[in-house]
Design an enzyme around this catalytic site. Sequence first.
Site, mmCIF file in Angstrom:
data_model
loop_
_atom_site.group_PDB
_atom_site.id
_atom_site.type_symbol
_atom_site.label_atom_id
_atom_site.label_comp_id
_atom_site.label_asym_id
_atom_site.label_seq_id
_atom_site.Cartn_x
_atom_site.Cartn_y
_atom_site.Cartn_z
ATOM 1 N N LYS A 204 0.842 -1.206 0.000
ATOM 2 C CA LYS A 204 0.000 0.000 0.000
ATOM 3 C C LYS A 204 0.880 1.261 0.000
ATOM 4 O O LYS A 204 0.662 2.210 -0.756
ATOM 5 C CB LYS A 204 -0.907 -0.013 1.240
ATOM 6 C CG LYS A 204 -1.521 1.322 1.614
ATOM 7 C CD LYS A 204 -2.596 1.762 0.637
ATOM 8 C CE LYS A 204 -2.991 3.208 0.870
ATOM 9 N NZ LYS A 204 -3.990 3.684 -0.075
ATOM 10 N N HIS A 242 5.825 5.774 -25.539
ATOM 11 C CA HIS A 242 6.569 4.519 -25.346
ATOM 12 C C HIS A 242 5.643 3.564 -24.583
ATOM 13 O O HIS A 242 5.015 3.970 -23.603
ATOM 14 C CB HIS A 242 7.838 4.806 -24.533
ATOM 15 C CG HIS A 242 8.719 3.613 -24.343
ATOM 16 N ND1 HIS A 242 8.369 2.555 -23.535
ATOM 17 C CD2 HIS A 242 9.941 3.308 -24.849
ATOM 18 C CE1 HIS A 242 9.321 1.649 -23.562
ATOM 19 N NE2 HIS A 242 10.295 2.090 -24.354
ATOM 20 N N CYS A 258 -2.761 11.220 1.441
ATOM 21 C CA CYS A 258 -2.205 9.904 1.079
ATOM 22 C C CYS A 258 -0.823 10.051 0.458
ATOM 23 O O CYS A 258 0.168 9.716 1.089
ATOM 24 C CB CYS A 258 -3.151 9.191 0.123
ATOM 25 S SG CYS A 258 -4.638 8.587 0.946
ATOM 26 N N LYS A 315 -6.552 18.796 -5.202
ATOM 27 C CA LYS A 315 -6.624 18.204 -6.547
ATOM 28 C C LYS A 315 -7.956 18.560 -7.189
ATOM 29 O O LYS A 315 -8.797 19.220 -6.578
ATOM 30 C CB LYS A 315 -6.401 16.699 -6.507
ATOM 31 C CG LYS A 315 -7.493 15.913 -5.844
ATOM 32 C CD LYS A 315 -7.257 14.436 -6.114
ATOM 33 C CE LYS A 315 -8.391 13.635 -5.530
ATOM 34 N NZ LYS A 315 -8.291 12.222 -5.811
HETATM 35 N N1 LIG Z 1 -9.935 8.679 2.718
HETATM 36 C C1 LIG Z 1 -9.316 7.961 1.781
HETATM 37 O O1 LIG Z 1 -9.519 8.176 0.594
HETATM 38 C C2 LIG Z 1 -8.384 6.822 2.156
HETATM 39 C C3 LIG Z 1 -7.914 5.968 1.142
HETATM 40 C C4 LIG Z 1 -7.084 4.902 1.491
HETATM 41 C C5 LIG Z 1 -6.718 4.720 2.825
HETATM 42 N N2 LIG Z 1 -7.182 5.580 3.795
HETATM 43 C C6 LIG Z 1 -6.758 5.326 5.174
HETATM 44 O O2 LIG Z 1 -7.887 4.860 5.933
HETATM 45 C C7 LIG Z 1 -7.800 5.316 7.288
HETATM 46 C C8 LIG Z 1 -9.066 6.071 7.655
HETATM 47 O O3 LIG Z 1 -9.153 7.207 6.824
HETATM 48 P P1 LIG Z 1 -10.501 8.052 6.685
HETATM 49 O O4 LIG Z 1 -10.304 8.971 5.518
HETATM 50 O O5 LIG Z 1 -11.687 7.144 6.708
HETATM 51 O O6 LIG Z 1 -10.454 8.890 8.046
HETATM 52 P P2 LIG Z 1 -11.597 9.840 8.649
HETATM 53 O O7 LIG Z 1 -10.895 10.865 9.444
HETATM 54 O O8 LIG Z 1 -12.557 10.229 7.563
HETATM 55 O O9 LIG Z 1 -12.407 8.859 9.645
HETATM 56 C C9 LIG Z 1 -11.863 8.256 10.757
HETATM 57 C C10 LIG Z 1 -12.940 8.149 11.835
HETATM 58 O O10 LIG Z 1 -12.410 7.392 12.912
HETATM 59 C C11 LIG Z 1 -12.969 7.916 14.107
HETATM 60 N N3 LIG Z 1 -12.171 7.424 15.241
HETATM 61 C C12 LIG Z 1 -10.925 7.780 15.650
HETATM 62 N N4 LIG Z 1 -10.527 7.037 16.699
HETATM 63 C C13 LIG Z 1 -11.542 6.174 16.973
HETATM 64 C C14 LIG Z 1 -11.756 5.130 17.924
HETATM 65 N N5 LIG Z 1 -10.826 4.811 18.827
HETATM 66 N N6 LIG Z 1 -12.938 4.481 17.922
HETATM 67 C C15 LIG Z 1 -13.886 4.796 17.031
HETATM 68 N N7 LIG Z 1 -13.760 5.750 16.089
HETATM 69 C C16 LIG Z 1 -12.589 6.428 16.046
HETATM 70 C C17 LIG Z 1 -12.954 9.411 13.883
HETATM 71 O O11 LIG Z 1 -13.857 10.071 14.741
HETATM 72 C C18 LIG Z 1 -13.384 9.492 12.400
HETATM 73 O O12 LIG Z 1 -14.782 9.637 12.260
HETATM 74 C C19 LIG Z 1 -6.516 6.160 7.359
HETATM 75 O O13 LIG Z 1 -5.461 5.348 7.788
HETATM 76 C C20 LIG Z 1 -6.296 6.580 5.919
HETATM 77 O O14 LIG Z 1 -4.945 6.847 5.647
HETATM 78 C C21 LIG Z 1 -8.005 6.616 3.483
#
Ligand SMILES: NC(=O)c1ccc[n+]([C@@H]2O[C@H](COP(=O)([O-])OP(=O)(O)OC[C@H]3O[C@@H](n4cnc5c(N)ncnc54)[C@H](O)[C@@H]3O)[C@@H](O)[C@H]2O)c1
Length: 425
Positions: A204, A242, A258, A315
């Site tokens: 990833k 290419h 990301c 973006k």
């Molecule tokens: N958003 C994307 O496009 C994307 C793509 C690939 C990977 N990711 C990865 O996925 C993960 C989550 O990203 P996201 O964009 O969904 O984040 P986000 O901030 O939108 O959501 C995360 C949620 O987790 C909650 N949270 C935090 N601690 C908690 C706990 N202990 N118990 C319950 N809830 C809790 C927060 O309140 C929040 O609502 C990250 O590691 C991110 O890097 C995100």
Amino acid sequence: MKKICVIGLGYIGLPTSAIFARAGFEVVGVDVNEKVIHTLNEGNIHIEEPGLGEAVKEGVDAGNLRASTKPEEADVFIIAVPTPVYEDKTANTEYVAQATRDILPYLLKGNTIIVESTIPPRTIDDVVAPILRDANWDLEANELLVSHCPERVIPGKIMDELIHNTRVVGGLTPEAAKKAADVYRAVVKGDIHETVAVTAEMSKLMENTFRDVNIALANELAKVSDKLDVNAHEVINFANMHPRVNILQPGPGVGGHCIAVDPYFIIEKAKEETPLMQRAREINDSMPSFVVEQIEELTQLKMSPKIAIFGLSYKANVDDVRESPAVTIARKLQNHEKGFTITCHDPFVKQDMTDLQLESVEDALKEADVALVLADHRQFKEMDPSLFAKYMKTPVVLDTRNCIKDHEGMTLYQIGHLTGLKPIE
Ligand SMILES: NC(=O)c1ccc[n+]([C@@H]2O[C@H](COP(=O)([O-])OP(=O)(O)OC[C@H]3O[C@@H](n4cnc5c(N)ncnc54)[C@H](O)[C@@H]3O)[C@@H](O)[C@H]2O)c1
């Protein structure tokens, strides 16, 4: 039917919950944010994503999807909490650790635990597993089946990509990988590959690092082209003919949560071995200053020039301004000793930017000396280019995204094609 408890209901956790609920699973979504829980239990959503609202409503109405501030006993736990970086760019895995501690009281023998959050290499082995072992679970005997399954969805197409993307599942044991793969097979139509946890973590991170390094190469080419008086866009276009070359596009820098962040998760673990990744980050982070230098050169003969900024998000076609190089550039110009007047236009950004005033196209352009385009939003691609000459004091456009149509009566420069750039008189 199986019960799934999803921890974290953001851009990843909520669509995942809705898709499993739609497939007939009993899903309990957990978030620490009570407002989120309240909104979801009413069948509404707190984030924008095409198709998500309908899926959540459907799940809640069918009784398959509930939200709660507390985890519950379940067959499968999916952790999708944030993994930001600290100020020093090291990974903050504390949310993942806390989510693991939060589910401890609800775990039963045979449960599957899947971390979907993007995590540094060895986080499953060195952060998640020790918390579970300390609670006396024998992971080698598969009393709990622990895996990492990273997400690669793109905002705007999450509901589709969650189902159709290829997935990589890395288990702490082979049995854990197999169990997690079986969970996804119920909803995923793409291929699912099983491996060990650290390989899934690294794959990833390398996807986004590859893009970061590739963009750095394009940005470096843009600087070389400036020096050698070559059009980098033509160069990239021809080079990409290419069959095995695909150079990405130069621009004002890399933002978002990301590509601009994930390389640091590797760098932190292997500082000596990652000079290329570190240099790529530096090159991409140098682009806002490079853009500001072009504005300085263009306006060196002007007193208090007005710059109209088009696009603040990181973006195209999104409202997300997190880590946006456009915002960095706007603030650099706003606080510049030359005393620029800055106006901004962005059709997507709705949030209050406090120090950056958002205006209509006409008001932003009125009496401007330079229009600086920082996002390739579709509205900018389709914009009538005669508007620059109509409203600006001097119709000079610096397009960092190669998205503005050229038109008689205006002067267009592009990052990657700055040929003939000279101070405005
Ligand atoms: N958003 C994307 O496009 C994307 C793509 C690939 C990977 N990711 C990865 O996925 C993960 C989550 O990203 P996201 O964009 O969904 O984040 P986000 O901030 O939108 O959501 C995360 C949620 O987790 C909650 N949270 C935090 N601690 C908690 C706990 N202990 N118990 C319950 N809830 C809790 C927060 O309140 C929040 O609502 C990250 O590691 C991110 O890097 C995100």
